[in-house]
Design an enzyme around this catalytic site. Sequence first.
Site, short mmCIF file in Angstrom:
data_model
loop_
_atom_site.label_atom_id
_atom_site.label_comp_id
_atom_site.label_asym_id
_atom_site.label_seq_id
_atom_site.Cartn_x
_atom_site.Cartn_y
_atom_site.Cartn_z
N ASP A 1 0.83 -1.20 0.00
CA ASP A 1 0.00 0.00 0.00
C ASP A 1 0.87 1.26 0.00
OD1 ASP A 1 -2.29 1.53 0.14
OD2 ASP A 1 -3.05 0.61 1.97
N ASP B 1 -10.43 2.10 -3.70
CA ASP B 1 -11.02 1.84 -2.39
C ASP B 1 -12.53 1.81 -2.45
OD1 ASP B 1 -8.86 1.41 -0.81
OD2 ASP B 1 -8.74 3.43 0.01
#
Length: 740
Positions: free
Chosen positions: A479, A549
Amino acid sequence: MSIIFHESTSVFHLYNEEISYIMMVLKNGHMGQLYFGKRIHDKEDFTYLFENYSRAMGSHVFEGEKSLSLEHTKQEYGVYGNTDYRQPAVEVLQNNGSRISDFKYQGFSVVQGKPKLSGLPATYTEEDGEAETLFLTLKDPVTGLLLKLSYTIFARGGVIARNAYFENEGEESLHLTTAMSLCMDLPDYDYEWIQFSGAWSRERHEKIRKLEQGIQSVGSRRGHSSHEHNPFVILKRPTADEFQGEAIGFSLVYSGNFLAQAEVDTHGSTRMLMGIHPDGFDWKMEKGESFQTPEAVMVYTDKGLNHLSQTYHKLYQRRLARGYWRDKARPILINNWEATYFDFTEERIVEIAKKAKECGVELFVLDDGWFGQRSSDQAGLGDWVANRKRLPQGIEGLAERISSLGMKFGLWFEPEMVNKDSDLYRAHPDWILQTPGRTNSHGRFQHVLDFSRKEVVDAIYEMMSNILGNAKISYVKWDMNRSITECFSAALPADRQGEVFHRYILGVYDLYERLTSRFPEILFESCASGGARFDPGILYYAPQGWTSDDTDAVERLKIQYGTSYCYPVSSMGSHVSVSPNHQLNRETPLYTRANVAYFGTFGYELDLNKLTEEEQEEVKKQIAFMKEYRELFQFGTFYRLSSPFENNVTAWMSVSEDKKTAIVGWYRVLNSVNSSYTRLKLCGLLEDAEYTIEGQKGAFFGDELMNLGILTSDATAGEAQEGQVKGCDFDSRLYILKAK
Ligand code: DGJ
């Protein structure tokens, strides 16, 4: 495929069955661009394509004649200030303050295949005969700066891959302040510019506008390719659409600051530039030093946007992505992020994993929160050791438990970041990017580690290797959750601060390279607050990425549709999440959430224990279905059929290589009453084959399905009768076609 040099006319012709790319050495030694488009016959003389009518107010290169004005010449790698006034491909700041340069042709070489780019991701070849590469060598006589322009033509597909390499063969140091990967002048501007832009949770939305005189551009100066814009643009003819017509794609194999720009000049030529964003870029080159730009990949088609995308898909799937997982169907995973956020214990994780296993899930991914003092986003980043309060047996113990359930185990990292509240920061406060005497702004309470420094990358590599080498880990989610601010490295002198953004990305690539080489069977999935670094550069290391997301199925239609213009389905992380959805609070049927997620790597982002028994049964069926068809979804030929950016109905399909099996995804956002009868034309089938459609009577010829289409109306198109299929909002269907 051939690369021909016509000596008598100084013309280069690169061609394969689909495209021709033609250039010539101009009278002043610069490289002129003559043609990029559909394959044409080769011949000795294309010099008639060089047009240079004298124009009022033009400036001219040669004393006493008006034969060459670079401003009016289509070029391969333009410079500014010696008769050309457009944005240049290269700018060199010299010790005397001048920025004028004059790269003159010296010679060429052709090599089979495609040499690697040192330290940078790039497309590659695997077998003989896949590609040939032309190097054009030019030199600026005043500075002694050598420029090598590289052009790879692949045997198949309308692809030209380009990059530029510089070497300071002069006596003095100099500064490269612009060094584009690609510059190309097109003869007209009758194009629509398509960019893929958005924001967090709404990445890569298609935006179209007509090219006009002046500059239009997208880019990033955030240190990563960004949610806001993707390093990919298309120029298409106004009459071209998904199924026919001319278009050129421009894609940059890079994950940092970038610029993609079209400049239409007064006489209607279009200059395309693509490369590292010149703003703030300043690369010092001492005598003998070199600089390599990233690669830019251009694709030409005259067969519409689907064909353009399919060319990128094939190339990026098989000749950009690498490694063990490249050609393999991806494991169906469950990720605990939306199920628990930071609030979990080992027992809770095992509980989620057990139910997932029972439903058929193959891989459990533990997301953020397992390390250091990470109980919220305010602490712990940088301390890559398990938090024993949460995970008493460490990652080894948890991985063992998950593996004894019969599942693989995956783990989240955010390697490039540190919280100030961490042992790593307390030990090395100078390891973050920060400008002396200035605020160090944070993003999500975190700071960016100075990956331009080898010792920083080494330290993170050690910590990560330690975890990955000691536990049964099959997958890593990498990430990256903030953009860079106050970019400055404590390790570089003042005159090299303009290098930091690029050196940072080289550091990221270095860490990826080291980890993927040491752990070749681990599947890496990239992520950057969803899709803020969903670019070809990262795809070289991680064959899949978390697309966004936003896990809402309806939003995902646009995100996945937009992403598909450049990136293959096998690269798109897509999960079924809970309803109401966490980003939008929207309620959608479970089948629609799955029908969207199938066109990606597929997984779940929820606690399956919280579903009803009926829903759990549905999930089991979804997983069994995906296991049967995932090769087709992920590696089939993908066609966009109906756009969510234009219609209430989105449709797309994947067709197997032999064209005998296909799955069509049909999605309707809002239901409408008493609506029209509808048909959907399919693509890519065998005209003469007869196909059955699962759940429907009879058989249909391929030409029938492609020309008149399948009937997609339901009871809402008429007066609903008892027993008829009734539509609803957020409805969807899959049509599974098999040739008899
Ligand atoms: C952002 C990612 O996109 C999410 O999936 C999740 O991993 C969080 N970060 C964790 O902090």
